[in-house]
Enzyme design. Structure first.
Site, PDB file in Angstrom:
ATOM      1  CD  GLU A 174      -3.143  -0.992   2.121  1.00 15.65           C
ATOM      2  OE1 GLU A 174      -3.012  -0.252   3.113  1.00 15.65           O
ATOM      3  OE2 GLU A 174      -4.161  -1.684   1.935  1.00 15.65           O
ATOM      4  CD  GLU A 293      -3.728  -5.951   2.961  1.00 14.11           C
ATOM      5  OE1 GLU A 293      -4.584  -5.272   3.576  1.00 14.11           O
ATOM      6  OE2 GLU A 293      -2.510  -5.717   3.016  1.00 14.11           O
TER       7      GLU A 293
HETATM    8  O1  AHR Z   1      -5.165  -6.007   6.918  1.00 10.25           O
HETATM    9  C1  AHR Z   1      -5.085  -4.886   7.736  1.00 10.25           C
HETATM   10  C2  AHR Z   1      -4.371  -3.713   7.057  1.00 10.25           C
HETATM   11  O2  AHR Z   1      -5.164  -3.226   6.011  1.00 10.25           O
HETATM   12  C3  AHR Z   1      -3.059  -4.040   6.387  1.00 10.25           C
HETATM   13  O3  AHR Z   1      -1.991  -4.003   7.256  1.00 10.25           O
HETATM   14  C4  AHR Z   1      -2.937  -2.943   5.360  1.00 10.25           C
HETATM   15  O4  AHR Z   1      -2.209  -3.348   4.238  1.00 10.25           O
HETATM   16  C5  AHR Z   1      -4.364  -2.590   5.045  1.00 10.25           C
HETATM   17  O5  AHR Z   1      -4.578  -1.222   5.082  1.00 10.25           O
END
Ligand code: AHR
Length: 497
Positions: A174, A293
């Site tokens: 990210e 994610e």
């Molecule tokens: O999964 C929780 C968080 O969400 C992770 O660390 C990050 O990559 C995202 O913003």
């Protein structure tokens, strides 16, 4: 009861082979995900390596294929050498992403051991926030090179003579987000990522890399970030990442259950960037999508939920899931299946305690509602995705336009047909026909349903409020017919004649 819905399928209307790697997960050094989650040497369930066997057995049921580690936001401040070697010599470090204390008693070697126990393909995210491209390269050497040079020899000295062969490496996490340690504009990230990817691939030519795409489609730089990064990285990026967390903060279930078209739209926008860059580069190949994610996450978010207050393994992001969340989790997987030609890897974020399908409390373990939805789809994953056509009633959603009451995905595997169906109606049953144009549906091999009160959730006191049970509502006589209860998920394997 609404008018009947028909799902039309044909064996030649294919999208592509469903990648087994879309059934992946994610473990981050965050809250009680690692410590008190998968790793807990003090637990009565601990094996000789300190891993919780009850957690391992539950995760095994999910049929996960690939697991991403060690973050997440954690990755952008992590120095992998802190987590290898004799445990008593490993430093305790101050962790900035989640304001926690990291004991480093679980690191690369422990993660690989866990992967071996569960037959998971490891996927590592390097630190491109506060780390250097060279540090990333050294980690590839530690994991993947034959002993005989410095970092590979470190691995051998730590007990693993043979290389680990980690195939997939994320180039940071990210990096488009201002919250990220070392966040920079796209052009600067692309330079950093190219330097790292080149050295990492020079160290092991077989690895594949995942460039950081946008952290959400709501980011102001989406999708320009994705295009810029892919264009600049060129052939050094085998995949581009997508992230997405959704929720129902306004308690509007009809709207919440309509969001699957926005997952489709996110995938199609990033795939369009990848195809644009492919055309511009006159390249035979393009970057595929790594949705590394995704989940429901909106209650245990921000404030005290994200601040570890200087503790080891604080309880952070401990989201509790209900039936409507489980339906949305299935919708993500169904969207990935519908986009089998572009989505090649996906990771449910996360697995244990932190926005997880599994919760621990002392020595107890709980399977949350989303656990069952994931397993229902994951256990019917092999084959080629089919492009279905839906004929039936729809409704108007505020944000996502006109949406069919049926959400669906289908996979053909020789003479087997897997069909996933969600009835989004809040109050009405749905008469559903699966019509297969060029084959008769001979019989049902297995079918399960997930159905409960929309807000029902599993608790340690009542662990089975939301669970899959066999569904015997089908009749199959060429077509397959059933009536689905409101707000339910049905996953079925048919045999074709
Ligand atoms: O999964 C929780 C968080 O969400 C992770 O660390 C990050 O990559 C995202 O913003």
């Amino acid at each position: 009861m609404t008018n009947p819905t028909v799902l039309h399928l044909h064996s030649r209307h294919t999208v592509g082979a469903v990648s087994p790697l879309i059934f992946g997960g994610f473990l981050e050094h965050l809250g009680r995900s690692i410590y008190e989650g998968v790793y807990d040497p003090g637990s009565v369930h601990a094996d000789a390596d300190g891993m919780r066997t009850d957690v391992i057995e539950a995760l095994r049921e999910l049929g996960l294929t690939v697991v991403r580690y060690p973050g997440g936001n954690f990755a952008s401040g992590y120095h992998w050498q802190d987590g290898v070697g004799p445990k008593e010599a490993r430093p305790r470090t101050r962790e900035l992403a989640w304001q926690s204390i990291e004991p480093n008693t679980f690191g690369t070697d422990e993660f690989i051991k866990l992967c071996r126990k569960l037959d998971w393909q490891p996927m590592l995210a390097v630190n491109l926030g506060t780390g250097t491209p060279e540090e990333a390269r050294d980690w590839v050497e530690y994991c993947n090179c034959e002993a005989g040079t410095r970092h590979a020899d470190m691995r051998a000295a730590n007990g693993a003579a043979e290389p680990y062969g980690v195939p997939t490496w994320c180039l940071g996490n990210e990096m488009d987000g201002p919250w990220q340690l070392g966040h920079v504009p796209a052009e600067q990230y692309a330079i950093r990522a190219s330097q790292a990817a080149k050295m990492m691939k020079d160290c092991d030519r077989s690895i594949e890399t995942v460039a950081c795409g946008s952290s959400a489609p709501t980011m102001p730089t989406f999708p320009e970030w994705d295009r810029t990064v892919l264009e600049s990285l060129g052939g050094l990026a085998d995949y581009v990442s997508l992230h997405r967390y959704v929720g129902n903060p306004d308690d509007n279930p009809a709207e919440y259950l309509a969001l699957s078209s926005s997952i489709d739209a996110q995938i199609e926008a990033v795939d369009a960037c990848a195809r644009y860059v492919q055309a511009k580069r006159r390249s035979p190949g393009r970057a595929y999508l790594c949705f590394d994610e995704w989940n429901v996450w909106y209650r245990a978010r921000g404030g005290a939920h994200s601040d570890g207050r200087g503790k080891v393994a604080p309880a952070l992001l401990e989201e509790r899931y209900n039936l409507e969340d489980a339906l949305v989790v299935a919708m993500f997987l169904m969207s990935f299946i519908r986009h089998a030609d572009s989505v090649r890897i996906a990771n449910l974020a996360q697995l244990v305690n932190v926005i997880g399908p599994v919760l621990t409390q002392g020595d107890e373990l709980l399977r949350q509602s989303i656990f069952h939805a994931f397993r229902m789809v994951s256990s019917r994953r092999t084959g080629v995705s089919l492009r279905g056509a839906v004929e039936g009633p729809t409704y108007e959603s505020e944000r996502y336009g006109n949406v069919p009451f049926l959400d669906h995905a289908a996979i053909i595997d020789g003479s087997k047909l897997h069909v996933f169906a969600i009835n989004r109606q809040l109050d009405d049953h749905m008469p559903l026909t699966v019509a297969f144009a060029d084959h008769a549906i001979a019989r049902v091999l297995s079918s399960e349903i997930l159905h409960a009160d929309l807000k029902a959730e599993n608790t340690f006191e009542h662990p089975d409020e939301v669970r899959a049970i066999p569904f015997d509502g089908w009749s199959a006589d060429g077509n397959a017919n059933a009536t689905m209860p409101p707000h339910s998920l049905v996953a079925t394997t048919f045999e074709l004649a």
